[in-house]
Design a protein around this motif. Structure first.
Motif, PDB file in Angstrom:
ATOM      1  N   LEU B 599      -7.235  19.750 -23.086  1.00  0.00           N
ATOM      2  CA  LEU B 599      -8.175  20.163 -24.110  1.00  0.00           C
ATOM      3  C   LEU B 599      -7.909  18.548 -25.903  1.00  0.00           C
ATOM      4  O   LEU B 599      -6.684  17.884 -25.868  1.00  0.00           O
ATOM      5  N   TYR B 600      -9.136  17.967 -26.122  1.00  0.00           N
ATOM      6  CA  TYR B 600      -8.727  16.828 -27.061  1.00  0.00           C
ATOM      7  C   TYR B 600      -9.720  17.842 -28.367  1.00  0.00           C
ATOM      8  O   TYR B 600     -10.516  18.828 -28.283  1.00  0.00           O
ATOM      9  N   LEU B 601      -9.538  17.272 -29.673  1.00  0.00           N
ATOM     10  CA  LEU B 601     -10.760  16.822 -30.456  1.00  0.00           C
ATOM     11  C   LEU B 601     -11.119  16.450 -31.710  1.00  0.00           C
ATOM     12  O   LEU B 601     -10.567  14.647 -31.170  1.00  0.00           O
ATOM     13  N   ILE B 602     -12.364  16.577 -31.774  1.00  0.00           N
ATOM     14  CA  ILE B 602     -13.201  15.432 -32.797  1.00  0.00           C
ATOM     15  C   ILE B 602     -14.243  15.959 -33.330  1.00  0.00           C
ATOM     16  O   ILE B 602     -14.302  17.409 -32.908  1.00  0.00           O
ATOM     17  N   GLY B 603     -13.919  15.160 -34.631  1.00  0.00           N
ATOM     18  CA  GLY B 603     -14.793  15.630 -35.893  1.00  0.00           C
ATOM     19  C   GLY B 603     -13.974  17.141 -36.445  1.00  0.00           C
ATOM     20  O   GLY B 603     -14.819  18.431 -36.881  1.00  0.00           O
ATOM     21  N   GLU B 604     -12.583  17.390 -35.766  1.00  0.00           N
ATOM     22  CA  GLU B 604     -11.551  18.393 -36.398  1.00  0.00           C
ATOM     23  C   GLU B 604     -12.245  20.527 -35.114  1.00  0.00           C
ATOM     24  O   GLU B 604     -11.696  21.108 -35.253  1.00  0.00           O
ATOM     25  N   ASN B 605     -12.775  19.483 -33.816  1.00  0.00           N
ATOM     26  CA  ASN B 605     -12.962  20.461 -33.166  1.00  0.00           C
ATOM     27  C   ASN B 605     -12.873  20.181 -32.218  1.00  0.00           C
ATOM     28  O   ASN B 605     -12.150  19.518 -31.432  1.00  0.00           O
ATOM     29  N   ALA B 606     -12.007  21.709 -31.394  1.00  0.00           N
ATOM     30  CA  ALA B 606     -11.441  21.475 -29.736  1.00  0.00           C
ATOM     31  C   ALA B 606     -12.572  21.113 -28.995  1.00  0.00           C
ATOM     32  O   ALA B 606     -13.217  22.668 -28.802  1.00  0.00           O
ATOM     33  N   LEU B 607     -12.287  20.271 -27.676  1.00  0.00           N
ATOM     34  CA  LEU B 607     -13.077  20.512 -27.590  1.00  0.00           C
ATOM     35  C   LEU B 607     -12.419  20.568 -25.478  1.00  0.00           C
ATOM     36  O   LEU B 607     -11.308  20.432 -25.472  1.00  0.00           O
ATOM     37  N   ASN B 608     -13.077  21.035 -24.412  1.00  0.00           N
ATOM     38  CA  ASN B 608     -12.833  21.250 -23.766  1.00  0.00           C
ATOM     39  C   ASN B 608     -12.594  19.984 -22.909  1.00  0.00           C
ATOM     40  O   ASN B 608     -13.979  19.240 -22.287  1.00  0.00           O
ATOM     41  N   ALA B 664      -5.992  25.165 -35.000  1.00  0.00           N
ATOM     42  CA  ALA B 664      -5.001  24.491 -36.005  1.00  0.00           C
ATOM     43  C   ALA B 664      -4.816  24.543 -37.394  1.00  0.00           C
ATOM     44  O   ALA B 664      -4.970  24.768 -37.814  1.00  0.00           O
ATOM     45  N   LYS B 666      -3.766  22.417 -40.914  1.00  0.00           N
ATOM     46  CA  LYS B 666      -3.983  21.481 -40.970  1.00  0.00           C
ATOM     47  C   LYS B 666      -2.512  21.108 -42.081  1.00  0.00           C
ATOM     48  O   LYS B 666      -2.005  19.911 -42.277  1.00  0.00           O
ATOM     49  N   VAL B 671      -1.361  21.751 -34.158  1.00  0.00           N
ATOM     50  CA  VAL B 671      -2.119  22.523 -32.926  1.00  0.00           C
ATOM     51  C   VAL B 671      -1.876  23.248 -32.391  1.00  0.00           C
ATOM     52  O   VAL B 671      -0.695  23.334 -31.775  1.00  0.00           O
TER      53      VAL B 671
END
Lengths: 286, 693
Positions: B599-608, B664, B666, B671
């Protein structure tokens, strides 16, 4: 009897465990980088987290990459970006440039060197598109929620891609990807395009997400034109956010990336920003 | 949005079950070939038959009136779910409307209702089939040797038939269950004709109103109803006219406050057939069937004035004619069939989202599908008999030159080694011109049908099977072991994503991958037919893989419905005239699925980040159901019975999907990821009341 049925129908997390251990995991370097017209380059570097992790939580210190060498080049000039703490972002560390400012039509190369790995990506900044009008309307069945429509001129002679972002000030310290805010001009009305702008969506938001805006929200709307690789990335990004957990239309394909050696996006944007305040009556764009 | 659409599922409930056929079966020749005379078969209401029979003859048959003794889900008996307890057919579990035979996809099976193709035989996202058991006579399943009269699909054929016997008095029977009830009216119209009328509906909305969801801002509503009508006329002893009509619809809708959204999923099936059977001589008869089949579905969402719809529709007008006759010891079958398909494949429409007006509609696709066939059943000597058939089929798309056609040889050889012991070998070549595009992967009504066209080739399969069948103790027991191997060609995988369909020009051909598939396995069955205690155990060891050049660099991967192990055990015990007990146990290897591995974060969204295609497994599925019937009254004219069922008796929480929770924080700079399987329920008790008068 009914109550017995109702009780047993309650949803519940289940005991059977999934096995995450069979696949070797190597953290990937994730790039979230952008360069806009008249602005310096911004790059956030993180690393991916294995799904098979301890559920006690991972510190953001472990996610953010702080010691990378990040270089941006416009073909003539090369600049090493400076990394610094910045609580406006999450995780709070970002690499910024200063000398190279984005110019529409130019191509920019990103190079990231970290821990023996080198990542690279290229992008171009398309022209910025003026916003003709922002329209604020009350939602059909609500007295407290509002939606924004955005009008602009699309050149029917060209293939164009657009992406919208929003920022509600002062609460939000950066722009977020607008929900369902990525579109190809293939499906827009010829001439004047008229699209809906939804509130930016992010998982770090603690309140329940709504795509609408509320009275007294001051909203910065950013319309960007972006190259095809950016459109592909944001389309797959939105698919993942909308459908990553939806069995009716499941998403199980990886997000399209233009970063060689890593994941994520390095994208040039031709941007235009307008501010609108949601007023109690039908709003007047400012 | 995901939550909104997904709320569809979270509020719906599940169900299982099935039954079977007549005994003595084992060395009966295939009745499709040998029944030349029209005969009245009186089925007494409580004959002590087996739940399943006929598997030894290659045609598994389930008698609808025998299904009552098996456990029920929320009071409902279901023939299609019962079929899943037989060898080679998978237990699909909850939230899966598909029927999976020998490692093939659900859309590879021909499911027919009175010889009319049904394109989505499920209510409630798979928890109930559309077949109202009280209106049915029987269900037949063919999976090894497929007679050439059946074409158009690569895997098994299931034909469910309505009651078709004349009745001599008016009667009503019905069932009052926990979430749905039904009633059937049987009426004689003179001595030579009768009709049956059935209706079924759910009142689950009453329950939904009472259920407190985690999320008070979601208001789901769901309803299904279906109606069956059968008219039978036997003007002479040698002719029979049957008119069958079915109509059923499902509507699920949700309102959600935060998205200001309303929408849902709806689908309808309709099937009408007119059949005429005529005995033309002592050794010949013919049958003509004209039919109409209709199926549509639509997923739609309205986000405060912005509308998104995904409709699809298929409509068939067809004819089948067959002629059976005998010359000496050879039985012949010959016929033709034709279907006029009108297909509107799933296509997105948006209004006020990215465009001010509704997007343009694509053209309807019209195809002509036809077949002609002949089959002979030969007795070569005392020990060896054979069926040899040949089918020629084709598909022509109107308005284009796209034309697919070919022959389909079919062969079955039976060698009777000793009395009540035989080996059966079968080979079939099958072609499929109407393909199912699997969007959901689990047979939801978002899957749709797409005919073979210039960019979508016809599908083809070679199938081989070899089995050993034995009965002993005067047919009280049966044992069988059968191996199968299938090679599938021109298979489809859909890679379209929901958002891609609405934010750019959508051309379905660009979202289909083509590849091949292989399935093989071995099926075991041990069955006790007679006595107060009877039942069966069926076990299938299977393997099903697919290989697509555009997926994982051409590496072979497990089919979604690849199941290494599939075990079903059914037992039935008649304690006395009042009480009957029964139980079911099923165990199945978990489905293959594409698992998020990171999983990773871009634009504060978690993506698989997903792992290899279908590279992971859901946990194994297993479940036990228990049931007790208490007969209050049971005679030739009146019946009343109470059924107590406990579905999923030991409360196994079988996950239906993997949910990845991300929090997450802040402030704390942390996370948290919490992947876990989600199940719908633990155990489900129910009580239902059945009556007849």
């Amino acid at each position: 009897m009914l109550s017995a049925i109702l009780i047993t129908l309650a949803l519940s997390g289940c005991e059977p465990k999934f096995d995450f251990g069979g696949i070797d995991f190597e953290p990937q370097i994730i790039v979230e980088g952008w360069i806009e017209n008249d602005e310096a380059a911004h790059v956030i570097l993180t690393q991916s987290i294995t799904m098979d992790m301890d559920t006690s939580g991972t510190s953001l210190a472990d996610i953010a990459i702080r010691w990378a060498k990040v270089t941006v080049s416009d073909g003539e000039t090369e600049e090493v970006l400076t990394g610094r703490m910045d609580k406006n972002y999450f995780p709070p560390f970002i690499y910024r440039g200063s000398r190279i400012k984005g110019v529409p039509g130019k191509t920019y190369t990103l190079k990231v060197e970290y821990s023996g790995r080198t990542l690279s990506a290229h992008t171009t900044i398309p022209a910025a598109i003026p916003i003709d009008k922002l329209e604020v309307n009350k939602c059909e069945d609500s007295d407290t929620l509002y939606q924004i429509r955005l009008k602009f001129r699309d050149n029917p002679e060209q293939t164009n891609y657009y992406k919208t972002f929003t920022q509600i000030v002062p609460e939000e310290t950066r722009f977020y990807s607008a929900f369902m805010g990525t579109v190809s001009d293939e499906i827009l009305n010829e001439g004047e395009a008229d699209i809906r702008v939804n509130r930016g969506m992010r998982h770090t938001q603690l309140e329940k997400y709504t795509p609408y805006f509320s009275v007294n929200d001051t909203v910065n709307v950013k319309l960007t034109q972006l190259p095809e690789e950016g459109f592909m990335f944001w389309s797959s990004y939105e698919n993942e956010i909308i459908n990553g957990r939806n069995p009716l239309f499941p998403s199980n394909t990886n997000i399209k990336s233009n970063v060689e050696g890593g994941k994520g996006i390095w994208c040039g944007y031709g941007k235009t920003i307008r501010k609108v305040v949601i007023a109690d009556s039908i709003g007047t764009p400012r | 949005m995901a939550k909104f659409v997904f709320a569809l599922l979270l509020t719906l409930l599940p169900h299982p079950l099935l039954k079977a056929q007549n005994p003595d079966s084992i060395f009966l020749k295939k009745d499709t070939v040998y029944q030349l005379e029209l005969q009245e078969v009186e089925v007494s209401a409580h004959q002590s038959g087996q739940i399943m029979s006929g598997n030894m003859s290659g045609r598994i048959s389930l008698k609808a009136n025998q299904l009552q003794s098996l456990p029920r889900f929320l009071g409902t008996t279901d023939i299609l779910k019962t079929i899943q307890l037989t060898p080679g057919i998978q237990t699909s579990g909850e939230l899966n409307a598909g029927l999976y035979i020998r490692g093939c996809e659900s859309g590879h099976n021909q499911i027919m209702f009175n010889d009319v193709p049904i394109y989505n035989p499920m209510h409630m996202l798979g928890f109930f089939s559309i077949f109202n058991n009280e209106h049915l006579s029987e269900g037949s399943v063919y999976k090894s040797y497929i007679s050439p009269q059946y074409g158009g699909r690569l895997s098994g054929t299931v034909n469910i038939t309505s009651k078709s016997e004349l009745v001599d008095r008016t009667s009503v029977n019905g069932n009052i269950g926990a979430i749905a009830s039904q009633a059937t009216l049987q009426v004689p119209l003179g001595r030579k004709s009768s009709f049956y009328l059935s209706g079924r509906g759910t009142y689950i909305n009453l329950l939904l109103g009472l259920i407190s969801l985690d999320d008070d801002d979601i208001k789901p509503r769901y309803g299904f109803q279906d109606y069956n009508f059968t008219y039978i006329a036997k003007p002479t002893g040698k002719s029979k006219l049957l008119l069958n009509a079915y109509f059923g619809k499902d509507d699920f809708s949700v309102e959600e406050y935060y998205y200001q959204a309303n929408g849902g999923l709806s689908w309808q099936n309709a099937a009408v057939s007119l059949q005429w059977e005529q005995q033309t001589s002592n050794s010949s008869r013919m049958k003509h069937t004209a039919y109409h089949s209709y199926y549509n579905n639509e997923l739609k969402a309205n986000l405060s004035g912005s509308l998104i719809r995904f409709p699809s529709r298929i409509q068939d007008f067809g004819y089948k004619g067959e002629y059976r006759f005998r010359t000496g010891h050879t039985y012949w079958l010959a016929g033709v069939d034709y279907v006029h398909h009108h297909v509107s494949p799933q296509h997105p429409y948006t209004e006020n989202l990215f465009t001010a007006s509704e997007s343009e509609k694509p053209k309807k696709i019209i195809t002509h599908e036809y077949g002609a066939y002949a089959q002979g059943a030969f007795t070569l000597n005392e020990r060896i008999s054979a069926h040899a058939g040949l089918r020629y089929s084709g598909n022509l798309q109107s308005g284009s030159r796209t034309f697919y056609h070919g022959i389909e040889p079919r062969l079955s050889v039976e060698y009777e080694w000793r009395r009540n012991r035989k080996f059966v070998f079968a080979y079939t070549l099958q072609r499929q011109y109407m393909n199912q595009v699997v969007v959901s992967g689990i047979g939801f009504p978002t899957d749709f049908w797409l005919p073979a066209s210039r960019n979508v080739p016809a599908q083809k399969a070679h199938s081989l099977s070899l089995g050993y069948f034995q009965s002993f103790h005067e047919n009280d027991y049966e044992f069988s072991i059968e191996g199968y191997f299938k090679k599938l060609y021109n298979q489809l995988e859909f890679n379209g994503e929901l958002f891609d369909m609405v934010n750019q020009a959508y051309r379905i051909d660009e979202h289909l991958y083509q590849g091949r598939g292989t399935t093989f396995g071995i099926e075991f069955m041990l069955k006790k037919n007679a006595g107060r205690f009877n039942g069966w155990i069926s076990y299938t060891l299977g393997n099903s893989t697919r290989q697509f050049p555009d997926i994982d660099n051409g590496r072979a991967f497990a089919a979604k419905n690849d199941r290494r192990h599939n075990l079903s055990a059914v037992c039935n015990c008649k304690l006395n005239d009042k009480w009957e007990l029964s139980g079911i146990f099923v165990y199945a290897t978990g489905n293959a699925f594409t698992m998020p591995t990171a999983l990773y974060l871009i634009g504060e969204n978690a993506l698989n980040e997903y792992g290899p295609h279908n590279g992971a497994r859901m946990p194994a599925y297993h479940r036990m159901d228990l049931s007790a019937n208490y007969w209050l009254r049971r005679d030739s004219k009146r019946e009343s019975m109470i059924n107590f069922s406990l579905y999923n008796a030991y409360g196994r929480q079988n996950p239906i999907y993997l949910s990845v929770g991300v929090e997450a924080d802040k402030d704390k700079g942390a996370v948290r990821i919490s992947p876990k399987g989600q199940s719908l329920y633990s155990f489900v008790p129910s009580i239902s009341y059945s009556f007849k008068f």
